[in-house]
Structures are given as structure tokens and as C-alpha cells.
Enzyme design. Structure first.
Site, PDB file in Angstrom:
ATOM      1  N   CYS A   3      63.033 -11.725  -4.713  1.00 50.09           N
ATOM      2  CA  CYS A   3      64.034 -10.925  -5.422  1.00 50.09           C
ATOM      3  C   CYS A   3      63.977  -9.503  -4.893  1.00 50.09           C
ATOM      4  O   CYS A   3      63.471  -9.275  -3.785  1.00 50.09           O
ATOM      5  CB  CYS A   3      63.831 -10.995  -6.940  1.00 50.09           C
ATOM      6  SG  CYS A   3      62.302 -10.253  -7.548  1.00 50.09           S
ATOM      7  N   ARG A   9      61.978 -11.200 -11.646  1.00 55.68           N
ATOM      8  CA  ARG A   9      62.436 -12.578 -11.428  1.00 55.68           C
ATOM      9  C   ARG A   9      61.539 -13.410 -10.528  1.00 55.68           C
ATOM     10  O   ARG A   9      61.131 -14.525 -10.906  1.00 55.68           O
ATOM     11  CB  ARG A   9      63.869 -12.565 -10.841  1.00 55.68           C
ATOM     12  CG  ARG A   9      64.913 -12.054 -11.808  1.00 55.68           C
ATOM     13  CD  ARG A   9      66.210 -11.740 -11.100  1.00 55.68           C
ATOM     14  NE  ARG A   9      66.071 -10.584 -10.205  1.00 55.68           N
ATOM     15  CZ  ARG A   9      67.025 -10.105  -9.423  1.00 55.68           C
ATOM     16  NH1 ARG A   9      68.201 -10.703  -9.409  1.00 55.68           N
ATOM     17  NH2 ARG A   9      66.808  -9.045  -8.671  1.00 55.68           N
ATOM     18  N   ASP A 119      69.485 -10.003 -12.881  1.00 62.13           N
ATOM     19  CA  ASP A 119      68.338  -9.083 -12.918  1.00 62.13           C
ATOM     20  C   ASP A 119      68.113  -8.604 -14.353  1.00 62.13           C
ATOM     21  O   ASP A 119      68.981  -7.946 -14.930  1.00 62.13           O
ATOM     22  CB  ASP A 119      68.646  -7.896 -11.997  1.00 62.13           C
ATOM     23  CG  ASP A 119      67.454  -6.972 -11.835  1.00 62.13           C
ATOM     24  OD1 ASP A 119      66.473  -7.118 -12.592  1.00 62.13           O
ATOM     25  OD2 ASP A 119      67.507  -6.101 -10.956  1.00 62.13           O
TER      26      ASP A 119
HETATM   27  P1  4NP Z   1      63.450  -7.929  -9.871  1.00 58.88           P
HETATM   28  O1  4NP Z   1      63.997  -6.719 -10.789  1.00 58.88           O
HETATM   29  O2  4NP Z   1      64.191  -7.835  -8.552  1.00 58.88           O
HETATM   30  O3  4NP Z   1      63.798  -9.139 -10.638  1.00 58.88           O
HETATM   31  O4  4NP Z   1      61.964  -7.723  -9.712  1.00 58.88           O
HETATM   32  C1  4NP Z   1      63.919  -5.389 -10.359  1.00 58.88           C
HETATM   33  C2  4NP Z   1      62.787  -4.676 -10.616  1.00 58.88           C
HETATM   34  C3  4NP Z   1      62.703  -3.358 -10.204  1.00 58.88           C
HETATM   35  C4  4NP Z   1      63.749  -2.777  -9.540  1.00 58.88           C
HETATM   36  C5  4NP Z   1      64.874  -3.507  -9.276  1.00 58.88           C
HETATM   37  C6  4NP Z   1      64.965  -4.816  -9.678  1.00 58.88           C
HETATM   38  N1  4NP Z   1      63.674  -1.423  -9.137  1.00 58.88           N
HETATM   39  O5  4NP Z   1      64.678  -0.881  -8.670  1.00 58.88           O
HETATM   40  O6  4NP Z   1      62.599  -0.808  -9.280  1.00 58.88           O
END
Ligand code: 4NP
Length: 149
Positions: A3, A9, A119
Site C-alpha cells: 500500500c 492496509r 485508505d
Molecule cells: P496505508 O495508509 O497506505 O494503508 O498504510 C496510509 C498511511 C499513511 C499515509 C498514507 C496512507 N501517510 O501519508 O503517512
């Protein structure tokens, strides 16, 4: 399992797939990574951990890392949570990119629909439960296909 942050995720997807594979007696190496580097070395998001544990999956010992071009060679299948993750990884992988290995996770449930795992980073606890159930259903479908292959 890939991800953006490797904090919400894909850590869930790693833990869920490992749990289900083990239960099915499959000896798979399962890992996760983010295309971004903001959360390298961090444990999964508090709500990812809490939600996973609610369903009997402990992901507390997992740590964030960034996707690397060598992952494309090291693994047989790479599941992406959404199209942008696949695009970003393709740019990072360059000559190691193997399109045949790169799949969108929810296409295991709805082939060709290219649906994203949403997300939940700015979402509520219920959003994490929704994400858990989506990933769980996709992992079940993938494992069932592997066992019947
Ligand atoms: P993930 O969610 O891709 O599901 O881990 C996110 C977690 C952090 C960030 C973006 C998406 N971020 O920009 O820090």
C-alpha cells in the site's frame, strides 16, 4: 502486500494472509511494504492492530518498510491495495517490473473491476473493520483458488 504507507492496509493484509495460509497448511513467505517511506520501522497503525486482534490476528510485531525493486524478483505474487500503489511500485521497480506478478488484491473477489481497498488512515474504527473484511474475503478467494489449482 503493498500500500502507500505500510501502516494501515498492507500490514493488515500481511497478517490476514499469513494467518489464513497457516491455517490452510500452506508454507508461504508473506510480507508487506509501502511505496512511501514515512513509516519505515514503525508498527502498524493502532487501529489496524486493534481491529486485527479483534478478529484473532496479531500484527503487533510487524514493522513498516519501503517497497524495493528486488521484491519483484523475491516474491511470486505482489498484491496492491489500489492502482496508484501499482503505478508507484512500477516506477520504483524499473527493469525488475513483472506485470504478470502484479495484481490488485480485490480483483481476487471481483476480477477485472480494479476496486481499491479504501485508505482508512483518516477514517474511523469502523473503516478499519470494513477494510479488514474486504481483505479477508480477498485472501479467502486467493487461497481457495491456490488449493484448487
Ligand atoms: P496505508 O495508509 O497506505 O494503508 O498504510 C496510509 C498511511 C499513511 C499515509 C498514507 C496512507 N501517510 O501519508 O503517512
Amino acid at each position: 502486500m503493498v500500500c502507500l504507507g505500510n501502516i494501515c492496509r498492507s500490514p493488515l493484509a500481511e497478517g490476514i494472509m499469513r494467518h489464513k495460509a497457516r491455517t490452510a497448511g500452506l508454507h508461504w513467505e508473506i510480507d508487506s511494504a509501502g511505496t512511501g517511506s514515512w513509516h519505515v520501522g514503525e508498527p502498524p497503525h493502532r487501529l489496524s492492530q486493534k481491529t486485527a486482534l479483534h478478529y484473532g490476528v496479531d500484527i503487533s510485531s510487524q514493522r513498516g518498510r519501503q517497497f524495493h525493486a528486488s521484491d519483484m524478483e523475491r516474491f511470486d505474487v505482489i498484491f496492491f491495495m489500489e492502482e496508484s500503489n501499482r503505478r508507484d511500485a512500477q516506477a520504483m521497480a524499473r527493469h525488475t517490473w513483472n506485470d504478470a506478478k502484479a495484481r490488485l488484491l480485490l480483483n481476487e473477489v471481483t476480477p477485472g473491476a480494479n476496486e481499491p481497498v479504501p485508505d482508512p488512515y483518516y477514517g474511523t474504527e469502523e473503516d478499519y473493520h470494513h477494510v479488514f473484511r474486504l481483505i479477508s474475503t480477498a485472501c479467502d478467494a486467493f487461497i481457495a483458488r491456490q488449493l484448487n489449482a
